[in-house]
Design a protein around this motif. Structure first.
Motif, PDB file in Angstrom:
ATOM      1  N   GLU A 115      -9.659  -8.912  -2.703  1.00 23.85           N
ATOM      2  CA  GLU A 115      -9.073 -10.214  -2.406  1.00 23.85           C
ATOM      3  C   GLU A 115      -8.100 -10.661  -3.489  1.00 23.85           C
ATOM      4  OE1 GLU A 115     -12.072 -13.058  -1.378  1.00 23.85           O
ATOM      5  OE2 GLU A 115     -13.009 -11.692   0.059  1.00 23.85           O
ATOM      6  N   GLN A 118      -4.931  -8.794  -2.905  1.00 26.91           N
ATOM      7  CA  GLN A 118      -4.216  -9.301  -1.739  1.00 26.91           C
ATOM      8  C   GLN A 118      -3.462 -10.589  -2.074  1.00 26.91           C
ATOM      9  OE1 GLN A 118      -6.479  -9.292   1.935  1.00 26.91           O
ATOM     10  NE2 GLN A 118      -7.644  -7.522   1.226  1.00 26.91           N
ATOM     11  N   ARG A 119      -4.086 -11.459  -2.863  1.00 32.07           N
ATOM     12  CA  ARG A 119      -3.399 -12.693  -3.278  1.00 32.07           C
ATOM     13  C   ARG A 119      -2.195 -12.376  -4.155  1.00 32.07           C
ATOM     14  NH1 ARG A 119      -8.752 -14.447  -3.697  1.00 32.07           N
ATOM     15  NH2 ARG A 119      -8.761 -14.151  -5.945  1.00 32.07           N
ATOM     16  N   TRP A 121      -0.320  -9.598  -4.132  1.00 30.11           N
ATOM     17  CA  TRP A 121       0.762  -9.051  -3.314  1.00 30.11           C
ATOM     18  C   TRP A 121       1.436 -10.150  -2.505  1.00 30.11           C
ATOM     19  CZ3 TRP A 121       2.842  -4.602  -4.368  1.00 30.11           C
ATOM     20  CH2 TRP A 121       2.079  -3.643  -5.040  1.00 30.11           C
ATOM     21  N   ALA A 122       0.665 -11.056  -1.937  1.00 25.77           N
ATOM     22  CA  ALA A 122       1.249 -12.163  -1.176  1.00 25.77           C
ATOM     23  C   ALA A 122       2.132 -13.027  -2.075  1.00 25.77           C
ATOM     24  CB  ALA A 122       0.156 -12.992  -0.521  1.00 25.77           C
ATOM     25  N   TYR A 126       5.088  -9.929  -0.651  1.00 26.05           N
ATOM     26  CA  TYR A 126       4.723  -8.872   0.290  1.00 26.05           C
ATOM     27  C   TYR A 126       3.901  -9.480   1.429  1.00 26.05           C
ATOM     28  CZ  TYR A 126       6.408  -5.403  -2.980  1.00 26.05           C
ATOM     29  OH  TYR A 126       7.219  -4.649  -3.794  1.00 26.05           O
ATOM     30  N   GLU A 127       4.075  -8.925   2.628  1.00 23.26           N
ATOM     31  CA  GLU A 127       3.351  -9.413   3.795  1.00 23.26           C
ATOM     32  C   GLU A 127       2.454  -8.311   4.336  1.00 23.26           C
ATOM     33  OE1 GLU A 127       6.225 -10.735   6.624  1.00 23.26           O
ATOM     34  OE2 GLU A 127       7.043 -12.245   5.265  1.00 23.26           O
ATOM     35  N   ARG A 128       1.292  -8.697   4.787  1.00 23.67           N
ATOM     36  CA  ARG A 128       0.365  -7.740   5.385  1.00 23.67           C
ATOM     37  C   ARG A 128       0.940  -7.226   6.703  1.00 23.67           C
ATOM     38  NH1 ARG A 128      -5.874  -7.770   5.548  1.00 23.67           N
ATOM     39  NH2 ARG A 128      -6.234  -6.328   7.244  1.00 23.67           N
TER      40      ARG A 128
END
Length: 141
Positions: A115, A118-119, A121-122, A126-128
């Motif tokens: 997690e 993921q935070r 990268w966002a 960057y987008e999932r």
């Protein structure tokens, strides 16, 4: 701000990189051994970027380019050095490398359970990508 050097790894860095990943990276890869890292550095000497501060590796990212895809792996920062802009500096260097090589889009490999990653990268823009799933097969002799 810390005095940070972003540079490509050399064969002399292999053991230090592996030790750094054991301490700083989430998850493991089948290539997380001296042979795998050495092969990477020998095949593409500019792919493994290291952030060095205070004489030690404090961050890494593999900015892999195969002539078609620009893929980011193993973005990691030493826990005691996090939240100091090291990931941002590594991503900037990676993206500049990709642009110079003709890359059009960067893809990042991120563990579903990470997690924090993921935070990060966002926050870096960057987008999932939900349309694709990664398919893997171990190659054994």
């Amino acid at each position: 701000m810390i005095d940070l050097l972003i540079r490509s790894a050399t064969p002399d860095d292999v053991d230090a990189v592996l030790a750094f990943w054991r301490e700083s990276a989430e998850g493991t890869s089948v290539s997380d051994d001296a042979g795998g890292v050495t092969a990477l550095v020998e095949r593409d000497p500019e792919a493994l970027l290291l952030a060095v501060a205070d004489g030690r590796i404090v961050g890494s990212v593999i900015a892999g380019w195969d002539g078609w895809r620009a893929t980011l792996y193993r973005l990691a920062v030493l826990p005691s050095y996090r939240r100091r802009g090291i990931s941002t500096a590594l991503l900037k260097a990676s993206e500049e490398r990709f642009l110079a090589l003709g890359g059009r889009r960067a893809d990042a490999m991120v563990l579903e359970s990470n997690e924090t990653g993921q935070r990060l990268w966002a926050a870096a823009g960057y987008e999932r990508e939900v349309r694709w799933r990664r398919w893997v097969k171990p190659l054994v002799r």
